[in-house]
Structure formats: structure tokens, C-alpha cells
Design a protein around this motif. Structure first.
Motif, mmCIF file in Angstrom:
data_model
loop_
_atom_site.group_PDB
_atom_site.id
_atom_site.type_symbol
_atom_site.label_atom_id
_atom_site.label_comp_id
_atom_site.label_asym_id
_atom_site.label_seq_id
_atom_site.Cartn_x
_atom_site.Cartn_y
_atom_site.Cartn_z
ATOM 1 N N ARG A 72 61.999 97.097 26.521
ATOM 2 C CA ARG A 72 61.986 95.892 25.689
ATOM 3 C C ARG A 72 61.808 94.604 26.483
ATOM 4 N N LEU A 73 62.110 94.627 27.790
ATOM 5 C CA LEU A 73 61.968 93.412 28.590
ATOM 6 C C LEU A 73 60.731 93.409 29.471
ATOM 7 N N HIS A 74 60.152 94.576 29.733
ATOM 8 C CA HIS A 74 59.076 94.643 30.718
ATOM 9 C C HIS A 74 57.771 95.221 30.178
ATOM 10 N N ARG A 127 47.762 105.123 37.475
ATOM 11 C CA ARG A 127 48.124 103.803 38.005
ATOM 12 C C ARG A 127 48.754 102.955 36.912
ATOM 13 N N ILE A 128 49.839 102.278 37.263
ATOM 14 C CA ILE A 128 50.575 101.447 36.313
ATOM 15 C C ILE A 128 50.762 100.057 36.909
ATOM 16 N N ASP A 129 50.328 99.038 36.182
ATOM 17 C CA ASP A 129 50.520 97.655 36.602
ATOM 18 C C ASP A 129 51.756 97.080 35.920
ATOM 19 N N PRO A 130 52.419 96.116 36.546
ATOM 20 C CA PRO A 130 53.557 95.461 35.869
ATOM 21 C C PRO A 130 53.129 94.882 34.526
ATOM 22 N N GLY A 131 53.987 95.036 33.522
ATOM 23 C CA GLY A 131 53.685 94.490 32.208
ATOM 24 C C GLY A 131 52.827 95.378 31.337
#
Length: 266
Positions: A188-190, A73-77
Motif C-alpha cells: 500500500r505504500l510502495h 526485473r523490478i523497479d521501485p514503484g
């Protein structure tokens, strides 16, 4: 044998792949298939495509990443586990035995720790990260009785582990500060800067990991650190300066490099 995809599905996948390819996505066909599999409505699919074109990582859009055959599972950020890090996980698995005490430093989403739990059971796992969002994500991927702890490397580990750990695995940040601006926008942005930035030469956190590993490992215990082919000699030097016997392992297929340090048995 699964039924083949209908022509309409294939046509839609090709159309999405063309859109992603035009936006610079290298693996457009594979990403199109993942997006189609993850969505339940045209509106949701359109939103996901827009997010991907804007540079957001595919894994945070669909909420998971495939890693060593597991769905993490991957959360934003949150730092997205890289395919090359699968080599770090498999190298660590080869050194594990049931009952071992294992620490996963800079654990991010908990991907490596989750693989170790799935391959060798039971182990006494401690997954550590300084980033609160990563810790929340790792709590969803590390199964009980594993421990997920927010803190800075060894500082947050229980004192009773001192000198009793069998394996330490670390995917510490190793991108030199000046190189971060050259990374793809999805990184680099997220992804959090603290998960990427390894200092001037990329090895600041690695050196801290290596310097204290011997005091936490039991005799014969192992430290495994992911690094790059360009940095491997300096990583080896740091591990050796920490009092461990160092060797390297690599996998050309994914450009993966791991330094393995072993604490002398006597």
C-alpha cells in the motif's frame, strides 16, 4: 555439488534474519539469503536492510523477483508479481500454441508475458499497462519481438488485432478500495494505487476487461482473469455477460483462482 556456506556466512544470515523477523518480515530467512546474495559490500547490505525494515518490497530493493523460474526485473514503484499469479501464467501457457496472438492486460512488470514467451515460442505478444513506470519495467522483461504499450486496456491495441486474438490474460487490480488500508505496507505504500484498487467491490477493471474481450478474441479464443475465491462468482458472471463460456481453475497451495472465458467457435 556446491560447496557449503562457511560458518561466518551462516552466522551473518542468521543475524540478518533475526533483524528482519523482529521488523515483521514473515519469510525472514529466505529474505536474508536473497539480500546476502545481492550485495557486494557491508555498506550496501546495511542500506538494503534499512530499506527492508522501513517496509520497502524486497524485490524492488534487490531489483528482481523470481517468477515461474525466471528472474523478473523490478523497479521501485512497480507492482511486484505475486506467487499466486504463477498459476495464471501456467494456465495461459496450457492454452497457447506457437504463432498465437496474445495480449497481457495490466501487465505490470511484464512477468506473465515474459513467462509465456519463455514457454511457448514464437508468440505475437502485446503487453499493456496504463502506468508509465510499469511500461518502462516491462520493456526490460519482454523480449523482442514482443510489444509493450502504454495505454488503457484495449484502447491502445492495434486495430488489426480486432477479432484475431487467441489468448487474453489479465491480472487486473481486484482489491476493494476499503481493503487497501489493510494491505502490508510494502504494497500500500510502495506500489502504485492504480495497480491495487479495483473499486468498491474490487471488480471495476475486471468488468471492463470482460465486457470487451469477445470483440477482440477470435472464435475459440480464451480470456483468463486472476481473481479471489471470495470474488470468483462475480467474476464468472462478468465473463459470461461478456458473451464467453466461463469456467474456473484454482490452486489451494497459493490460494490462486483463475476464471477462464472461451469465445464460442460459431
Amino acid at each position: 555439488m556446491p560447496a557449503p556456506n562457511p560458518p561466518s556466512f551462516i552466522s551473518q544470515q542468521e543475524s540478518i534474519a533475526a533483524t528482519l523477523r523482529a521488523a515483521g518480515c514473515v519469510f525472514a530467512e529466505e529474505e536474508a539469503a536473497v539480500l546476502l546474495d545481492a550485495t557486494i559490500s557491508r555498506a550496501e547490505l546495511a542500506r538494503m536492510i534499512e530499506r527492508r525494515i522501513a517496509g520497502e518490497p524486497l524485490e524492488s530493493i534487490v531489483g528482481w523477483a523470481e517468477f515461474c523460474g525466471l528472474r523478473i526485473r523490478i523497479d521501485p514503484g512497480v507492482f511486484v508479481p505475486r506467487r499466486r499469479t504463477e498459476f495464471l501464467a501456467t494456465q495461459a501457457c496450457s492454452l497457447l500454441e506457437p504463432g498465437y496472438r496474445v495480449v497481457d492486460l495490466c501487465c505490470g512488470s511484464g512477468a506473465v508475458g515474459a513467462v509465456l514467451q519463455s514457454k511457448v515460442s514464437p508468440i505475437d505478444l502485446y503487453a499493456v499497462d496504463v502506468e508509465p513506470a510499469a511500461v518502462r519495467c516491462a520493456l526490460r522483461n519482454i523480449s523482442t519481438p514482443g510489444h509493450v504499450i502504454e495505454g488503457d486496456l484495449y484502447d491502445c491495441l492495434p486495430h488489426e488485432l480486432h477479432g484475431r486474438i487467441n489468448v487474453i490474460v489479465a491480472n487486473a487490480p481486484y482489491v476493494p478500495t476499503n481493503f487497501i488500508r489493510l494491505m502490508p505496507p510494502e504494497a500500500r505504500l510502495h506500489e502504485p494505487l492504480i495497480s491495487l484498487d479495483g473499486g468498491i467491490d474490487g471488480l471495476d477493471v475486471q468488468r471492463r476487461v470482460a465486457a470487451d474481450a469477445a470483440t477482440w478474441l477470435e472464435p475459440g479464443g480464451h480470456l483468463l482473469i486472476e481473481t479471489s475465491a471470495e470474488q470468483v462468482e462475480r467474476t464468472v458472471e462478468s465473463v459470461a455477460q461478456g458473451g464467453l463460456r466461463a469456467c474456473t481453475a484454482s490452486l489451494d497451495e497459493t490460494s490462486a483462482t483463475v476464471v477462464i472465458g472461451t469465445k464460442p467457435a460459431h
